[in-house]
Design a protein around this motif. Structure first.
Motif, PDB file in Angstrom:
ATOM      1  N   ALA A  62       0.830  -1.201   0.000  1.00 11.14           N
ATOM      2  CA  ALA A  62       0.000   0.000   0.000  1.00 11.14           C
ATOM      3  C   ALA A  62       0.868   1.256   0.000  1.00 11.14           C
ATOM      4  CB  ALA A  62      -0.932  -0.008   1.220  1.00 11.14           C
ATOM      5  N   LEU A  63       1.947   1.231   0.786  1.00 15.95           N
ATOM      6  CA  LEU A  63       2.882   2.349   0.824  1.00 15.95           C
ATOM      7  C   LEU A  63       3.468   2.593  -0.561  1.00 15.95           C
ATOM      8  CD1 LEU A  63       5.460   2.949   3.590  1.00 15.95           C
ATOM      9  CD2 LEU A  63       6.198   2.985   1.246  1.00 15.95           C
ATOM     10  N   LEU A  64       3.874   1.531  -1.207  1.00 15.28           N
ATOM     11  CA  LEU A  64       4.440   1.630  -2.552  1.00 15.28           C
ATOM     12  C   LEU A  64       3.406   2.154  -3.542  1.00 15.28           C
ATOM     13  CD1 LEU A  64       7.141   0.978  -3.926  1.00 15.28           C
ATOM     14  CD2 LEU A  64       6.165  -1.219  -4.556  1.00 15.28           C
ATOM     15  N   ALA A  68       1.565   6.325  -7.082  1.00 11.79           N
ATOM     16  CA  ALA A  68       0.458   7.163  -7.543  1.00 11.79           C
ATOM     17  C   ALA A  68       0.791   8.642  -7.370  1.00 11.79           C
ATOM     18  CB  ALA A  68      -0.817   6.812  -6.778  1.00 11.79           C
ATOM     19  N   ASP A  69       1.398   8.991  -6.254  1.00 17.07           N
ATOM     20  CA  ASP A  69       1.749  10.386  -6.015  1.00 17.07           C
ATOM     21  C   ASP A  69       2.787  10.881  -7.011  1.00 17.07           C
ATOM     22  OD1 ASP A  69       1.585  12.841  -4.592  1.00 17.07           O
ATOM     23  OD2 ASP A  69       3.418  12.321  -3.509  1.00 17.07           O
ATOM     24  N   VAL A  70       3.832  10.101  -7.204  1.00 17.21           N
ATOM     25  CA  VAL A  70       4.878  10.485  -8.158  1.00 17.21           C
ATOM     26  C   VAL A  70       4.314  10.507  -9.580  1.00 17.21           C
ATOM     27  CG1 VAL A  70       7.075   9.748  -9.193  1.00 17.21           C
ATOM     28  CG2 VAL A  70       6.782   9.703  -6.714  1.00 17.21           C
ATOM     29  N   GLY A  71       3.485   9.536  -9.907  1.00 18.54           N
ATOM     30  CA  GLY A  71       2.894   9.477 -11.247  1.00 18.54           C
ATOM     31  C   GLY A  71       1.998  10.665 -11.542  1.00 18.54           C
ATOM     32  N   THR A  72       1.168  11.051 -10.587  1.00 16.68           N
ATOM     33  CA  THR A  72       0.280  12.195 -10.828  1.00 16.68           C
ATOM     34  C   THR A  72       1.060  13.506 -10.898  1.00 16.68           C
ATOM     35  OG1 THR A  72      -0.203  12.356  -8.450  1.00 16.68           O
ATOM     36  CG2 THR A  72      -1.767  11.123  -9.829  1.00 16.68           C
ATOM     37  N   ARG A  73       2.123  13.618 -10.123  1.00 17.30           N
ATOM     38  CA  ARG A  73       2.956  14.830 -10.222  1.00 17.30           C
ATOM     39  C   ARG A  73       3.654  14.898 -11.580  1.00 17.30           C
ATOM     40  NH1 ARG A  73       5.425  16.446  -4.491  1.00 17.30           N
ATOM     41  NH2 ARG A  73       3.690  15.731  -3.217  1.00 17.30           N
ATOM     42  N   VAL A  97       4.151  16.926 -17.203  1.00 19.88           N
ATOM     43  CA  VAL A  97       4.206  16.604 -18.633  1.00 19.88           C
ATOM     44  C   VAL A  97       3.102  17.314 -19.400  1.00 19.88           C
ATOM     45  CG1 VAL A  97       3.866  14.704 -20.283  1.00 19.88           C
ATOM     46  CG2 VAL A  97       5.391  14.405 -18.360  1.00 19.88           C
ATOM     47  N   THR A  98       1.915  17.390 -18.808  1.00 19.04           N
ATOM     48  CA  THR A  98       0.792  18.029 -19.500  1.00 19.04           C
ATOM     49  C   THR A  98       0.720  19.525 -19.225  1.00 19.04           C
ATOM     50  OG1 THR A  98      -0.727  17.553 -17.674  1.00 19.04           O
ATOM     51  CG2 THR A  98      -0.569  15.906 -19.448  1.00 19.04           C
ATOM     52  N   LEU A 103      -4.277  15.949 -11.378  1.00 23.71           N
ATOM     53  CA  LEU A 103      -4.686  14.964 -10.373  1.00 23.71           C
ATOM     54  C   LEU A 103      -3.711  15.019  -9.206  1.00 23.71           C
ATOM     55  CD1 LEU A 103      -5.412  11.915 -12.701  1.00 23.71           C
ATOM     56  CD2 LEU A 103      -7.075  13.438 -11.640  1.00 23.71           C
ATOM     57  N   ARG A 104      -4.203  14.758  -8.012  1.00 24.05           N
ATOM     58  CA  ARG A 104      -3.360  14.757  -6.821  1.00 24.05           C
ATOM     59  C   ARG A 104      -3.742  13.587  -5.923  1.00 24.05           C
ATOM     60  NH1 ARG A 104       1.179  17.549  -6.700  1.00 24.05           N
ATOM     61  NH2 ARG A 104       0.934  19.779  -6.818  1.00 24.05           N
ATOM     62  N   VAL A 105      -2.763  13.078  -5.234  1.00 24.58           N
ATOM     63  CA  VAL A 105      -3.015  12.098  -4.185  1.00 24.58           C
ATOM     64  C   VAL A 105      -3.021  12.884  -2.882  1.00 24.58           C
ATOM     65  CG1 VAL A 105      -2.208  10.016  -3.034  1.00 24.58           C
ATOM     66  CG2 VAL A 105      -1.895  10.260  -5.489  1.00 24.58           C
TER      67      VAL A 105
END
Length: 175
Positions: free
Chosen positions: A26-28, A33-38, A43-44, A50-52
């Protein structure tokens, strides 16, 4: 008696490993998800925002659960045997010394349990919530208290196995 203690320790260790594994996954997931949304935001150029929410908070509590459960799962492997001090000692004496050493972990687990239980009750009375997600703190404290109790119980089991029966799986298998 010895067999029952070993079985109880085995099943408690298995439970703690499952909890640690779930908490780490879950931590991973939260971190990815946090790094991906940032990254998606960057990039866009802000088109996708989106934010976690509360990712730092989630990661810190999941880390707490994973560490406490991993400590409880591996308490019998916690001692670093220093050869200079234990070289001439018999395996039985090493096991008994390890049992005495584990009394400290038992005390640590029980003290943490009592402290976290008091914190959980106080948080429940006062309606304490987390800073970002506004989750109630008392269940978090209760889970941490239970994991600390498991650390204390497993330590006491291995104190009995080591100090009373002279058995220590780590000392006997580690040589």
């Amino acid at each position: 008696m010895q067999y029952r203690l070993e079985q109880a320790s085995h099943w408690l260790a298995l439970l703690c490993r499952v909890i640690a594994g779930i908490a780490l996954v879950a931590l991973l997931a939260v971190t990815i998800a946090d790094v991906g949304t940032r990254y998606l935001y960057r990039v866009t150029e802000g088109a996708i925002a989106l934010r976690v929410t509360g990712s730092v908070e989630l990661v810190s509590y999941l880390m707490l659960f994973s560490l406490l459960s991993a400590m409880a799962a591996n308490v019998e492997k916690s001692q670093v045997v220093v050869e200079a001090f234990s070289h001439g000692l018999s395996g039985n004496l090493k096991a008994r010394l390890h049992g005495v050493y584990l009394l400290g972990f038992a005390a640590l687990g029980l003290i943490l349990f009592i402290g976290l239980l008091g914190s959980a009750e106080g948080a429940a009375r006062h309606g304490e919530v987390t800073q970002d997600l506004r989750l109630p703190m008392s269940p978090i404290y209760y889970v941490a208290a239970i994991l600390s109790l498991l650390l204390g119980i497993r330590s006491l089991i291995h104190v009995l196995l080591s100090a009373v029966f002279g058995i220590d799986q780590e000392v006997s298998h580690g040589e």
